[in-house]
Design an enzyme around this catalytic site. Structure first.
Site, PDB file in Angstrom:
ATOM      1  N   GLU A  25      46.203 -16.624 -26.704  1.00 16.83           N
ATOM      2  CA  GLU A  25      45.565 -17.315 -25.582  1.00 16.83           C
ATOM      3  C   GLU A  25      45.708 -16.577 -24.269  1.00 16.83           C
ATOM      4  OE1 GLU A  25      46.926 -21.751 -27.099  1.00 16.83           O
ATOM      5  OE2 GLU A  25      47.763 -20.895 -25.287  1.00 16.83           O
ATOM      6  N   CYS A  62      47.153 -15.601 -16.652  1.00 21.18           N
ATOM      7  CA  CYS A  62      48.379 -15.740 -17.441  1.00 21.18           C
ATOM      8  C   CYS A  62      48.131 -15.063 -18.787  1.00 21.18           C
ATOM      9  CB  CYS A  62      48.693 -17.221 -17.615  1.00 21.18           C
ATOM     10  SG  CYS A  62      50.205 -17.518 -18.526  1.00 21.18           S
ATOM     11  N   CYS A  91      56.146 -16.374 -31.201  1.00 19.73           N
ATOM     12  CA  CYS A  91      57.346 -16.026 -30.431  1.00 19.73           C
ATOM     13  C   CYS A  91      58.570 -16.188 -31.330  1.00 19.73           C
ATOM     14  CB  CYS A  91      57.457 -16.962 -29.225  1.00 19.73           C
ATOM     15  SG  CYS A  91      58.654 -16.432 -27.991  1.00 19.73           S
ATOM     16  N   CYS A 101      62.555 -21.599 -27.934  1.00 20.31           N
ATOM     17  CA  CYS A 101      62.945 -22.478 -26.839  1.00 20.31           C
ATOM     18  C   CYS A 101      62.473 -23.894 -27.196  1.00 20.31           C
ATOM     19  CB  CYS A 101      62.331 -22.007 -25.524  1.00 20.31           C
ATOM     20  SG  CYS A 101      62.920 -20.366 -25.058  1.00 20.31           S
ATOM     21  N   CYS A 146      59.352 -25.542 -25.484  1.00 18.40           N
ATOM     22  CA  CYS A 146      58.168 -24.681 -25.360  1.00 18.40           C
ATOM     23  C   CYS A 146      57.374 -24.714 -26.650  1.00 18.40           C
ATOM     24  CB  CYS A 146      58.609 -23.258 -25.048  1.00 18.40           C
ATOM     25  SG  CYS A 146      57.260 -22.067 -25.033  1.00 18.40           S
ATOM     26  N   GLY A 148      54.729 -15.527 -26.102  1.00 20.95           N
ATOM     27  CA  GLY A 148      55.561 -14.384 -26.470  1.00 20.95           C
ATOM     28  C   GLY A 148      56.596 -14.014 -25.432  1.00 20.95           C
ATOM     29  N   GLU A 149      57.493 -13.115 -25.827  1.00 22.56           N
ATOM     30  CA  GLU A 149      58.523 -12.609 -24.922  1.00 22.56           C
ATOM     31  C   GLU A 149      58.194 -11.142 -24.615  1.00 22.56           C
ATOM     32  OE1 GLU A 149      61.185 -13.464 -23.002  1.00 22.56           O
ATOM     33  OE2 GLU A 149      61.186 -11.316 -22.622  1.00 22.56           O
ATOM     34  N   SER A 180      57.663 -12.351 -16.871  1.00 23.36           N
ATOM     35  CA  SER A 180      58.606 -13.451 -17.083  1.00 23.36           C
ATOM     36  C   SER A 180      59.373 -13.236 -18.379  1.00 23.36           C
ATOM     37  CB  SER A 180      57.839 -14.772 -17.142  1.00 23.36           C
ATOM     38  OG  SER A 180      58.737 -15.842 -17.363  1.00 23.36           O
ATOM     39  N   SER A 239      63.218 -17.216 -16.925  1.00 27.59           N
ATOM     40  CA  SER A 239      63.172 -18.607 -17.385  1.00 27.59           C
ATOM     41  C   SER A 239      64.602 -19.110 -17.543  1.00 27.59           C
ATOM     42  CB  SER A 239      62.424 -18.684 -18.720  1.00 27.59           C
ATOM     43  OG  SER A 239      61.066 -18.372 -18.512  1.00 27.59           O
ATOM     44  N   LEU A 240      65.146 -19.626 -16.457  1.00 28.95           N
ATOM     45  CA  LEU A 240      66.551 -20.048 -16.454  1.00 28.95           C
ATOM     46  C   LEU A 240      66.697 -21.439 -17.105  1.00 28.95           C
ATOM     47  CD1 LEU A 240      69.361 -19.092 -15.575  1.00 28.95           C
ATOM     48  CD2 LEU A 240      69.009 -20.318 -13.427  1.00 28.95           C
ATOM     49  N   HIS A 241      66.063 -22.427 -16.531  1.00 27.96           N
ATOM     50  CA  HIS A 241      65.921 -23.772 -17.129  1.00 27.96           C
ATOM     51  C   HIS A 241      67.199 -24.589 -17.269  1.00 27.96           C
ATOM     52  CE1 HIS A 241      61.862 -22.602 -17.801  1.00 27.96           C
ATOM     53  NE2 HIS A 241      62.083 -21.871 -18.858  1.00 27.96           N
ATOM     54  N   ASN A 287      55.594 -30.186 -19.488  1.00 28.80           N
ATOM     55  CA  ASN A 287      54.305 -30.580 -20.043  1.00 28.80           C
ATOM     56  C   ASN A 287      54.539 -30.991 -21.498  1.00 28.80           C
ATOM     57  OD1 ASN A 287      51.567 -30.872 -20.414  1.00 28.80           O
ATOM     58  ND2 ASN A 287      51.081 -28.940 -19.403  1.00 28.80           N
ATOM     59  N   CYS A 305      50.611 -23.521 -22.266  1.00 23.81           N
ATOM     60  CA  CYS A 305      50.533 -22.497 -23.296  1.00 23.81           C
ATOM     61  C   CYS A 305      50.742 -23.059 -24.698  1.00 23.81           C
ATOM     62  CB  CYS A 305      51.530 -21.386 -23.018  1.00 23.81           C
ATOM     63  SG  CYS A 305      53.142 -21.986 -22.542  1.00 23.81           S
TER      64      CYS A 305
END
Ligand code: SAH
Length: 398
Positions: free
Chosen positions: A120, A133, A140, A144, A147, A195-196, A227, A249-251, A328, A371
């Site tokens: 995407e 984006c 991935c 996470c 996600c 993805g990373e 990111s 991406s700390l979170h 989301n 995403c």
């Protein structure tokens, strides 16, 4: 003895891109090949050095400045040579499966690789900028918990041409050829799709080098943000070899919570991650590191969490801004989004410490622009595919 199955979790992926099927078009796609690489393939196809150098320069300009996809329209190249090029090469974009436009102007594309995998990209227009984006992998490995793409398995790394191809497609859709120096709709890029990116380092670097080339697409590295969930050993190289802005991406601010929601934390913990941020080449007060923080109700959103975040950023003297992202939700998730007042209180604490902490507005909700959602929806539609999977499971159980 039983074979030991590898444990799922934060492991280094070893994805193997599948070769193109032999019956497919044998022409070489020039998108994604470096300038020097184009010169080499031209020499490989029979041009002498001097010719190859000149043609590579012309092709680069045609492809990345003019957006030209058809060799026969390249009027600065002699006619017989245009036909010669068209026999051997192509200028191919990824295939578009679905394109959707939200009422707020957000656009989303579901794309397909040459070997049939969906991925995407999303374009988010704002008053003063437009951000694309971009995805770096199909699926991935990071898992996470909040996600959606994180819950898909990794299929493979995207190739440089498939990463640059996303930018080319967006430019096509926005009608932004030739490349304009000013006033572009597509002004910014974030490597925040599926993805990373730091697990596909070489391809992401090679792709972004093409995107940043001043004779072509010409996006400044200051307008590109990569990111990462925190692949600590690759962060210094990202700064040195790509030099774009960094988002992390700390979170979460405790080991317990981050271990749960970003399993990579079990491998590279918060302290190591923040040290790598402090050492990130090029980070300073004018170029801050963005810390992304998804707001999860009763999980990571207390005032104490906000204060701990401030303490950590101060302790490591990080030139930071914090991006608060309302969670989301997606079907089957364990989490809920924090209440608006909670998010506001969290933001205020960080803001009062002198650190900018805007709350990101959700965009494109009506087209499921978050995403992974479009890919999942497309997968849902494929009844035959689901039946096949069910059959396989049955067979395994039986
Ligand atoms: N692997 C990289 C690049 C992917 S970007 C990384 O993790 O940084 C992933 C970003 O998407 C995360 O920072 C997160 O903010 C956002 N994200 C993923 N799922 C989300 C969800 N359900 N709601 C809100 N944001 C989400």
């Amino acid at each position: 003895m039983h074979a030991v199955l590898p444990l799922p979790g934060p492991i280094d992926p070893v994805p193997v891109p599948r070769p193109k099927p032999a019956d497919e078009d044998a022409r070489v796609n020039l998108i994604g090949i470096s300038k020097a690489g184009i010169r080499e393939v031209l020499i490989g196809a029979g041009l002498d050095e001097r010719q190859a150098r000149l043609r590579a320069k012309q092709l680069w300009h045609q492809i990345y400045n003019r957006g030209q996809r058809d060799f026969s329209a390249m009027s600065d190249i002699a006619k017989p040579q245009r036909a010669w090029l068209a026999e051997r090469f192509e200028i191919a974009r990824p295939e578009i499966v679905v394109e959707q436009v939200s009422t707020d102007g957000t656009r989303k594309w579901l794309l397909k690789t040459h070997d049939g995998h969906d991925y995407e990209m999303v374009f988010i227009p704002d008053a003063d900028r437009g951000t694309l984006c971009v995805s770096s992998q199909v699926g991935c490995t990071l898992n996470c918990r909040f996600c959606h793409p994180g819950t898909m398995r990794l299929v493979r790394n995207l190739e440089p041409g498939e990463i640059v191809g996303q930018v080319m497609l967006a430019r096509d859709a926005l009608g932004e050829w030739p490349s304009q120096p000013e006033g572009r709709m597509l002004s910014n890029i974030v490597m925040m799709g599926m993805g990373e990116p730091l697990y596909n380092f070489d391809n992401v670097r090679d792709a972004l080098k093409i995107v940043m080339d001043g004779d072509g697409l010409g996006l400044s590295r200051r307008r590109i943000t990569l990111s990462t969930s925190g692949v600590v050993p690759m962060m210094a190289r990202a700064g040195e070899e790509i030099g774009v802005n960094l988002a992390v991406s700390l979170h979460a601010v405790t080991k317990e919570v981050r271990d749960e929601i970003v399993p990579l934390n079990r491998k590279y913990g918060i302290e190591a991650l923040l040290e790598a941020c402090a050492a990130y080449p090029g980070a300073n007060n004018a170029r801050r590191i963005t810390f992304e923080y998804v707001m999860l109700k009763d999980k990571n959103d207390s005032d104490a969490d906000a204060r701990e975040l401030v303490r950590l950023l101060r302790k490591h003297k990080l030139p930071a801004k914090v991006n608060l992202i309302p969670f989301n939700p997606w079907p089957g998730t364990d989490y809920e989004c924090s209440d608006e007042t909670r998010i506001q209180s969290f933001s205020n604490i960080i803001f009062e410490a002198g650190i900018s902490a805007p709350v990101r507005r959700p965009r494109g909700r009506d087209i499921m622009a978050a995403c992974g959602q479009l890919k999942s929806a497309a997968e849902k539609k494929s009844r035959a595919e689901l039946d096949r999977i069910a059959e396989q499971k049955q067979a395994q159980l039986g």
